[in-house]
Design a protein around this motif. Structure first.
Motif: not given
Lengths: 227, 283
Positions: B113-117, B210
């Motif tokens: 996905g495109d969310n920061p981790i 990200e």
């Protein structure tokens, strides 16, 4: 067939092109085991191209190369790895073979044993040429091709290195292909020679005979050859 | 004073990750002549892979180690694509690495996905000389220094490492020895992948990553590598530290949004100073 009855290196009708320019145009050369052969010619005649083609660095456009043994090349300009030590340069010469012991080279060139920990780039030109020859010998070649042994070296250093090559040839039976602009040196230490001009073999024969050829004398020996 | 020391510690830690990325640039450039624009991608992938492994229950240490191993394999795969057939010009390979970097965005977004981790690193604080700093900082610096020493031993003492050095010194001579320069290029890409991946797994607990974090990481790493002329790993390492500290100081005393711009200006100034000391080049 008994070993030695066939030439170690046979080059037949070799053609090499760089784009539209023809560097080698139908070259025939052979070197037998334990033979010392010279390849002389002016700058740009195709000498280095020939060695590079035999070494597999340059692709042939046509012709046939048959090498019945291992080849090692001492490249023009020595091309050592300057930031590495003498010993590491030598050891890298054994990349193709399992045996990486450098002692045989130190026996041949005892001076190199003293320089073993020195960076190759810090050595004199003569010492660098010794390392370059030693590095090629580490590949345990049947044929040693030496590209411009004498280039940029003092005459006494050239004589010393030439004596070493002759000794190596006599003692171990290693064949040597000496590629030289210095025809006098090449004809002195090799029994047979090829003269290459503009990508073609212009003359060939025993060194003794070539030394007496008026063309060779005029073009390469600066006039008359003196014994 | 203690604030300054805290910024310094943070700067050295992030600078160490830049240094790892920079070393990756240098290793690949020296052997192949290719500037690997996908170098930051290895760090992003390292962070995401470690994140997934940790979430799957793999223990700390092992998860990060596996992530680094996988990024090394990804580096090898990138090398295969970028170096292509023998004789591919470095400029063509460079463009391919740019394409691979963009392609990796699609892969990361599809998988994660495109969310920061982010994930927990070493927790807790450590007091050194009256300055308290995150244990993760100490881990990063120790890992970077150990990696750098291991690389120095690998390139200087092992036969394979010497062959890699030979390829970077003189490809023609290396080929005459029988060294397969193309394969050595692949090995360099694998080492570059591992170095980028290591930077990523160490950095992710400090700065969430990200899919497009590779740009910032690569810019910093590249600036550090350029500091060493793209060929000197030790100078590149020092460049990474200078850059990291400069950014931490800017973020601490001024504004964090200026950190990259000002740090890069510092780097440019240092390079101009270096160039003026060397004098004009011969070419």
């Amino acid at each position: 067939m008994r070993e030695g009855s066939e030439p170690l290196l046979e080059i037949h009708d070799l053609v090499v092109r760089y784009g539209v320019a023809t560097a080698l145009d139908g070259v025939d050369i052979s070197v037998r085991r334990a033979e010392m052969v010279a390849l002389v010619g002016p700058n740009g005649a195709g000498k280095t191209t020939l060695l590079d083609t035999v070494s597999g660095l340059v692709a042939a456009a046509a012709g046939r190369i048959q090498l019945r043994g291992r080849l090692a090349q001492v490249p023009e300009g020595r091309r050592l790895f300057p930031e590495m030590t003498v010993e590491d340069n030598l050891r890298l010469g054994a990349w193709r073979v399992r045996d990486r012991r450098v002692d045989p080279v130190y026996e041949l060139f005892p001076h190199l044993a003293e320089l073993r920990r020195r960076k190759a780039g810090s050595l004199s030109c003569g010492e660098q040429q010794m390392v370059a020859v030693g590095r090629a010998l580490m590949g345990q070649p049947d044929l040693l091709a030496v590209d411009e042994l004498s280039l940029g070296l003092a005459p006494q250093v050239v004589d010393m290195l030439a004596a070493h090559l002759q000794d190596l040839n006599r003692r171990s039976g290693m064949a040597i292909l000496l590629v030289e602009q210095n025809a006098r040196l090449a004809l002195d230490i090799c029994s047979r020679a090829y003269v290459i001009e503009a990508g073609r073999i212009a003359l060939t024969g025993p060194s003794e005979q070539l030394r007496r050829s008026p063309e060779v004398q005029a073009a390469y020996l600066g006039g008359a050859y003196e014994e | 004073m203690s604030l300054f020391l805290q910024y310094l510690a943070a700067g050295i830690a992030t600078g160490s990750t830049f240094a790892l990325v920079a070393t990756g640039f240098v290793v690949i450039y020296r052997v192949t002549g290719v500037i690997n624009f996908a170098q930051g991608v290895f760090a992003v992938l390292g962070g995401f892979l470690a994140y997934s492994l940790l979430h799957a229950g793999v223990a700390h240490g092992l998860a990060e180690g596996l992530a680094v191993a996988v990024t090394a394999a990804i580096g090898l795969a990138f090398g295969l694509v970028a170096l292509g057939r023998r004789g591919t010009p470095p400029l063509a390979s460079l463009i391919v690495t740019l394409g691979l970097a963009i392609f990796s965005y699609a892969v990361v977004i599809t998988i994660w996905g495109d969310n920061p981790i982010s994930y927990e690193g070493l927790s807790g604080l450590l007091a050194v000389g009256g300055v308290s700093m995150q244990r993760q900082y100490v881990l990063i610096v120790a890992a970077a220094v150990a990696t750098f020493l291991a690389l120095a031993l690998f390139f200087g003492r092992t036969y394979l490492g010497m062959a890699l050095t030979a390829c970077s010194s003189d490809q023609r001579a290396a080929r005459l020895m029988g060294i397969d320069v193309w394969r050595m290029g692949l090995l360099a890409f694998a080492v570059g992948g591992a170095l980028g991946g290591l930077a990523g797994v160490l950095l992710t607990p400090l700065q969430p990553v990200e899919f497009d974090s590779d740009v910032g990481i690569a810019v910093n790493g590249f600036a550090a590598a350029i500091f060493g002329g793209l060929v000197r790993p030790a100078t590149a390492f020092a460049g990474g530290l200078v850059l990291g500290v400069a950014e931490a100081m800017v973020a601490g005393y001024f504004r964090s949004s200026y950190e990259t711009a000002i740090a890069l200006a510092v780097m440019l100034g240092l390079m101009l100073w270096q160039a003026s000391r060397r004098g004009p080049t011969e070419e």
